[in-house]
Design an enzyme around this catalytic site. Structure first.
Site, PDB file in Angstrom:
ATOM      1  N   ARG A 138     -23.849 -17.032   5.094  1.00 26.10           N
ATOM      2  CA  ARG A 138     -22.556 -17.947   5.406  1.00 26.10           C
ATOM      3  C   ARG A 138     -21.878 -18.312   4.021  1.00 26.10           C
ATOM      4  NH1 ARG A 138     -26.841 -19.888   8.466  1.00 26.10           N
ATOM      5  NH2 ARG A 138     -26.432 -19.297  10.553  1.00 26.10           N
ATOM      6  N   LYS A 160      -7.477 -13.880   0.223  1.00 26.14           N
ATOM      7  CA  LYS A 160      -7.340 -12.726   1.226  1.00 26.14           C
ATOM      8  C   LYS A 160      -8.385 -11.909   1.088  1.00 26.14           C
ATOM      9  CE  LYS A 160      -2.903 -13.160   3.489  1.00 26.14           C
ATOM     10  NZ  LYS A 160      -1.608 -12.527   3.782  1.00 26.14           N
ATOM     11  N   GLU A 202       4.869  -3.624  -6.724  1.00 25.10           N
ATOM     12  CA  GLU A 202       4.534  -5.135  -6.548  1.00 25.10           C
ATOM     13  C   GLU A 202       5.152  -6.020  -7.452  1.00 25.10           C
ATOM     14  OE1 GLU A 202       3.301  -5.889  -3.683  1.00 25.10           O
ATOM     15  OE2 GLU A 202       2.095  -4.189  -2.844  1.00 25.10           O
ATOM     16  N   LYS A 244       2.444 -15.884  -8.047  1.00 28.38           N
ATOM     17  CA  LYS A 244       1.673 -15.794  -6.970  1.00 28.38           C
ATOM     18  C   LYS A 244       0.813 -17.026  -6.579  1.00 28.38           C
ATOM     19  CE  LYS A 244      -1.102 -13.193  -3.611  1.00 28.38           C
ATOM     20  NZ  LYS A 244      -1.771 -11.981  -3.229  1.00 28.38           N
ATOM     21  N   GLU A 254      -1.039 -18.974   5.074  1.00 25.31           N
ATOM     22  CA  GLU A 254       0.098 -18.637   5.704  1.00 25.31           C
ATOM     23  C   GLU A 254       0.548 -19.384   6.968  1.00 25.31           C
ATOM     24  OE1 GLU A 254       0.431 -14.039   6.786  1.00 25.31           O
ATOM     25  OE2 GLU A 254       0.297 -14.278   4.502  1.00 25.31           O
ATOM     26  N   ARG A 259       4.129 -18.370   2.349  1.00 29.83           N
ATOM     27  CA  ARG A 259       3.473 -17.163   1.905  1.00 29.83           C
ATOM     28  C   ARG A 259       3.895 -15.800   2.444  1.00 29.83           C
ATOM     29  NH1 ARG A 259      -3.237 -16.787   0.572  1.00 29.83           N
ATOM     30  NH2 ARG A 259      -3.060 -14.435  -0.310  1.00 29.83           N
ATOM     31  N   ASN A 263       5.680 -10.830   1.650  1.00 30.76           N
ATOM     32  CA  ASN A 263       5.624  -9.498   2.388  1.00 30.76           C
ATOM     33  C   ASN A 263       7.056  -8.647   2.300  1.00 30.76           C
ATOM     34  OD1 ASN A 263       2.963  -9.532   3.469  1.00 30.76           O
ATOM     35  ND2 ASN A 263       3.742 -11.178   4.847  1.00 30.76           N
ATOM     36  N   HIS A 266       7.507  -5.234   2.995  1.00 31.64           N
ATOM     37  CA  HIS A 266       5.993  -4.606   3.466  1.00 31.64           C
ATOM     38  C   HIS A 266       6.365  -4.120   4.969  1.00 31.64           C
ATOM     39  CE1 HIS A 266       4.578  -5.702  -0.328  1.00 31.64           C
ATOM     40  NE2 HIS A 266       3.056  -5.491   0.278  1.00 31.64           N
ATOM     41  N   HIS A 270       4.834  -0.900   5.919  1.00 25.49           N
ATOM     42  CA  HIS A 270       3.628  -0.567   6.765  1.00 25.49           C
ATOM     43  C   HIS A 270       3.923   0.672   7.858  1.00 25.49           C
ATOM     44  CE1 HIS A 270       1.712  -4.661   5.726  1.00 25.49           C
ATOM     45  NE2 HIS A 270       1.282  -3.609   4.858  1.00 25.49           N
ATOM     46  N   HIS A 283       0.261   2.670  -1.586  1.00 22.14           N
ATOM     47  CA  HIS A 283       0.756   1.616  -0.803  1.00 22.14           C
ATOM     48  C   HIS A 283       2.105   1.238  -1.729  1.00 22.14           C
ATOM     49  CE1 HIS A 283       1.253  -2.376   1.105  1.00 22.14           C
ATOM     50  NE2 HIS A 283       1.201  -2.911  -0.249  1.00 22.14           N
TER      51      HIS A 283
HETATM   52  N1  LIG Z   1      -6.146  -9.064  -0.411  1.00 16.42           N
HETATM   53  C1  LIG Z   1      -4.940  -9.211  -0.920  1.00 16.42           C
HETATM   54  O1  LIG Z   1      -4.256 -10.116  -0.885  1.00 16.42           O
HETATM   55  C2  LIG Z   1      -4.216  -7.902  -1.058  1.00 16.42           C
HETATM   56  C3  LIG Z   1      -3.050  -7.485  -1.448  1.00 16.42           C
HETATM   57  C4  LIG Z   1      -2.469  -6.432  -1.710  1.00 16.42           C
HETATM   58  C5  LIG Z   1      -3.309  -5.326  -1.507  1.00 16.42           C
HETATM   59  N2  LIG Z   1      -4.560  -5.645  -0.814  1.00 16.42           N
HETATM   60  C6  LIG Z   1      -5.198  -4.087  -0.482  1.00 16.42           C
HETATM   61  O2  LIG Z   1      -5.599  -3.724  -1.786  1.00 16.42           O
HETATM   62  C7  LIG Z   1      -5.876  -2.131  -1.340  1.00 16.42           C
HETATM   63  C8  LIG Z   1      -5.164  -1.550  -2.425  1.00 16.42           C
HETATM   64  O3  LIG Z   1      -5.572  -1.893  -3.660  1.00 16.42           O
HETATM   65  P1  LIG Z   1      -5.299  -0.720  -4.826  1.00 16.42           P
HETATM   66  O4  LIG Z   1      -4.052  -0.216  -4.875  1.00 16.42           O
HETATM   67  O5  LIG Z   1      -5.910  -1.397  -6.028  1.00 16.42           O
HETATM   68  O6  LIG Z   1      -6.252   0.369  -4.529  1.00 16.42           O
HETATM   69  P2  LIG Z   1      -7.835   0.956  -4.908  1.00 16.42           P
HETATM   70  O7  LIG Z   1      -8.603  -0.160  -4.712  1.00 16.42           O
HETATM   71  O8  LIG Z   1      -8.047   1.977  -3.806  1.00 16.42           O
HETATM   72  O9  LIG Z   1      -7.690   1.465  -6.422  1.00 16.42           O
HETATM   73  C9  LIG Z   1      -6.797   2.758  -6.160  1.00 16.42           C
HETATM   74  C10 LIG Z   1      -7.528   3.837  -6.958  1.00 16.42           C
HETATM   75  O10 LIG Z   1      -7.750   3.546  -8.533  1.00 16.42           O
HETATM   76  C11 LIG Z   1      -9.044   3.644  -8.577  1.00 16.42           C
HETATM   77  N3  LIG Z   1      -9.502   2.823  -9.946  1.00 16.42           N
HETATM   78  C12 LIG Z   1      -9.768   1.622  -9.679  1.00 16.42           C
HETATM   79  N4  LIG Z   1      -9.634   0.902 -10.937  1.00 16.42           N
HETATM   80  C13 LIG Z   1      -9.573   2.009 -11.887  1.00 16.42           C
HETATM   81  C14 LIG Z   1      -9.450   2.217 -13.129  1.00 16.42           C
HETATM   82  N5  LIG Z   1      -9.236   1.117 -14.165  1.00 16.42           N
HETATM   83  N6  LIG Z   1      -9.407   3.298 -13.649  1.00 16.42           N
HETATM   84  C15 LIG Z   1      -9.425   4.452 -12.953  1.00 16.42           C
HETATM   85  N7  LIG Z   1      -9.248   4.411 -11.717  1.00 16.42           N
HETATM   86  C16 LIG Z   1      -9.491   3.299 -11.236  1.00 16.42           C
HETATM   87  C17 LIG Z   1      -9.649   3.701  -7.637  1.00 16.42           C
HETATM   88  O11 LIG Z   1     -10.913   4.338  -7.358  1.00 16.42           O
HETATM   89  C18 LIG Z   1      -8.819   4.303  -6.348  1.00 16.42           C
HETATM   90  O12 LIG Z   1      -9.003   5.680  -6.344  1.00 16.42           O
HETATM   91  C19 LIG Z   1      -5.496  -2.208  -0.083  1.00 16.42           C
HETATM   92  O13 LIG Z   1      -6.668  -1.985   0.583  1.00 16.42           O
HETATM   93  C20 LIG Z   1      -4.885  -3.391   0.325  1.00 16.42           C
HETATM   94  O14 LIG Z   1      -4.858  -3.558   1.625  1.00 16.42           O
HETATM   95  C21 LIG Z   1      -4.888  -6.588  -0.578  1.00 16.42           C
HETATM   96 ZN   LIG Z   2       1.756  -4.816  -1.037  1.00 19.12          ZN
END
Ligand SMILES: NC(=O)c1ccc[n+]([C@@H]2O[C@H](COP(=O)([O-])OP(=O)(O)OC[C@H]3O[C@@H](n4cnc5c(N)ncnc54)[C@H](O)[C@@H]3O)[C@@H](O)[C@H]2O)c1
Ligand SMILES: [Zn+2]
Length: 379
Positions: A138, A160, A202, A244, A254, A259, A263, A266, A270, A283
Site C-alpha cells: 500500500r 505520474k 521536451e 514543470k 490534471e 496540467r 501535452n 503530444h 501519440h 518519443h
Molecule cells: N511520468 C511522466 O510524467 C512521464 C513524462 C514523460 C515520459 N514518460 C515516460 O517515460 C518513458 C520515456 O523515457 P526515456 O526517454 O527516459 O526512455 P528510457 O527510460 O527507455 O531511456 C532511454 C534509453 O536510454 C537508456 N539509458 C538511460 N539512462 C542512460 C544513461 N545515463 N546512459 C546511457 N543510456 C541510458 C535506457 O536503457 C534506454 O535504452 C516513456 O515510457 C514515457 O511514457 C513519463
Molecule cells: Zn512527452
C-alpha cells in the site's frame, strides 16, 4: 512564473534545490528536486538522514555498472543496507509482468516501512519503479534518480507513475509523489546522442508553452546545448524542472486543465508513434513532429503568424530533430487521435500556441483542417 535570463545561465549554474509544495496536501508530500554535478556520490548520506534504514535500487540495466553502482557504493558507505534489482532496458519493461516480478522480489526481500525504493534510469524505470512503490504494501517511499534528459526535465517530476497494457500506453498507473528527486547532470555523459536529442524536444516544449525568454535563450545557445556544455545543460534542466513544478503544484492530478498544457504536440505525437509502430521514432522525435503540426494548425486557424512556426521549426532542426512525418493516411491518424484518452467523445482537442510562451486548449476543430495540416507536414 520562473524566469530565465537570455544572456547567461541563470542564477543557479552550480547546483540547486527546487522545492515542490502541494498546497492542498499534507506536509510530508512536499519535497525537493536537487540538481547538481556528481551528486550521486553523496546520495547515501542524503537519504540515510531521512530515517531510512534500507534501500532497494531498481535500475535500468544500461546504467547498472555506472550510475546505479555509484548510488550503491554511496549507500553502502553511508551504512545503509542496499539491494539492487536490474530491469531490462526499453519500453517493454513497463509491463504488468515486470511489475509482478518486482513485487515478488520486494516480498522476498522482506521490505518494511523504513525501506525506500530508489529508481535509477530513464522514464521507463521511473514510471515502473514509481508504480511498484505506489502499489507494494500500500505504498513505499520512492526517490527518483533520472538518468536521461527526458526523465530529468519531465518524467521524474510530478508524480505520474504507470505501466502499459498491450492495448495502450500508460493505461494503468497512480499519482505517487516521490520523497525526493536527485538529478545528477553527469549521468547524461553516457547517454546516446539520439536519446539526448529526444529530451531536447521536451525542452523546446517548455519554452513554447510557458517561457518565451527561455525559448530565446535556447535559440541563442544552440551550439553549447548540442555539445552538452555542462553549464548549458544544468540551466536547461533547472529551468524545465521549475516550469514543470509551477504547473504540477497547481494541478497535481490534471483536474483544473492547467496540467494539460504539458501535452503540447503530444496528441499528434501519440498518433504518429502508434501509426509508425512503437520503437521506430523515439518519443521526443514524435513530439518534435507533433509540435510542428500543432503550430501549423494554429497558423491555419489564424491563431499565430507563420514566423512563430518557422522559429520553432528552425530550433528543432538545429537540435537534429525531425520536423516532418512519414506519409500516413490522414484518416488513420485522425482515427487514432479520436481514440486518444485526452479526446472527449471523439471530439479532437489540441493544445495550440497563441504565441511563443503561451498555449491554450482548443476544442472541436474541423477534421478537414486537421487533415490538411497532416498532409502538409508529411514527406
Ligand atoms: N511520468 C511522466 O510524467 C512521464 C513524462 C514523460 C515520459 N514518460 C515516460 O517515460 C518513458 C520515456 O523515457 P526515456 O526517454 O527516459 O526512455 P528510457 O527510460 O527507455 O531511456 C532511454 C534509453 O536510454 C537508456 N539509458 C538511460 N539512462 C542512460 C544513461 N545515463 N546512459 C546511457 N543510456 C541510458 C535506457 O536503457 C534506454 O535504452 C516513456 O515510457 C514515457 O511514457 C513519463
Ligand atoms: Zn512527452
Amino acid at each position: 512564473m520562473p524566469r530565465s535570463n537570455p544572456n547567461d545561465f541563470g542564477d543557479v549554474p552550480q547546483g540547486c534545490s527546487i522545492p515542490l509544495n502541494f498546497a492542498r496536501s499534507s506536509h510530508e508530500r512536499n519535497y525537493s528536486i536537487q540538481i547538481g554535478r556528481g551528486i550521486l556520490r553523496t546520495i547515501g548520506s542524503e537519504i540515510a538522514s531521512r530515517n531510512i534504514s534500507r534501500v532497494v535500487i531498481i535500475a535500468d540495466e544500461a546504467v547498472a555498472l555506472s550510475h546505479s553502482l555509484t548510488c550503491e557504493k554511496s549507500f553502502l558507505d553511508a551504512g545503509v543496507e542496499t539491494s539492487v534489482i536490474r530491469v531490462p532496458s526499453g519500453e517493454q519493461s513497463k509491463s504488468i509482468q515486470q511489475a509482478e516480478q518486482l513485487w515478488i522480489a520486494l516480498a522476498s526481500l522482506n521490505v518494511d516501512r523504513r525501506t525506500a525504493i530508489i529508481a535509477v534510469g530513464g522514464g521507463v524505470v521511473g514510471d515502473l519503479a514509481g508504480f511498484v512503490a505506489a502499489t507494494f504494501s500500500r505504498g513505499l517511499t520512492v526517490w527518483q534518480v533520472p538518468t536521461t534528459l527526458v526523465a530529468q526535465v519531465d518524467s521524474a517530476v510530478g508524480g505520474k507513475t504507470g505501466i502499459n497494457l498491450p492495448c495502450g500506453k500508460n493505461l494503468v498507473g497512480a499519482f505517487w509523489q516521490p520523497s525526493g528527486v536527485i538529478v545528477d547532470i553527469h549521468a547524461l555523459d553516457t547517454l546516446p546522442s539520439r536519446e539526448y536529442g529526444s529530451g531536447l524536444a521536451e525542452v523546446v516544449k517548455y519554452g513554447m508553452i510557458l517561457d518565451p525568454t527561455f525559448f530565446s535563450w535556447l535559440e541563442s545557445h544552440c551550439n553549447k546545448i548540442r555539445l552538452r556544455d555542462p553549464d548549458a545543460v544544468e540551466h536547461i534542466v533547472s529551468t524545465c524542472c521549475r516550469l514543470k513544478v509551477h504547473v504540477v503544484e497547481q494541478d497535481e492530478r490534471e483536474e483544473t486543465g492547467l496540467r494539460v498544457i504539458l501535452n503540447y504536440g503530444h496528441t499528434f505525437a501519440h498518433a504518429i508513434e502508434t501509426a509508425s509502430g512503437y520503437g521506430v521514432l523515439l518519443h521526443g522525435e514524435a513530439v518534435s513532429i507533433g509540435m510542428v503540426m500543432a503550430a501549423r494548425l494554429a497558423e491555419r486557424l489564424g491563431m499565430i503568424d507563420a514566423d512563430i512556426c518557422s522559429r520553432q521549426e528552425f530550433l528543432l532542426t538545429s537540435f537534429d530533430l525531425p520536423v516532418t512525418s512519414a506519409a500516413f493516411d490522414p484518416d488513420i491518424l485522425l482515427d487514432i487521435m479520436a481514440r486518444d484518452k485526452k479526446s472527449v467523445a471523439g471530439r479532437l482537442r489540441f493544445v495550440l500556441p497563441e504565441c511563443i510562451g503561451k498555449v491554450r486548449l482548443v476544442d472541436s476543430i474541423d477534421h478537414n483542417i486537421v487533415k490538411e495540416v497532416l498532409t502538409a507536414s508529411s514527406r
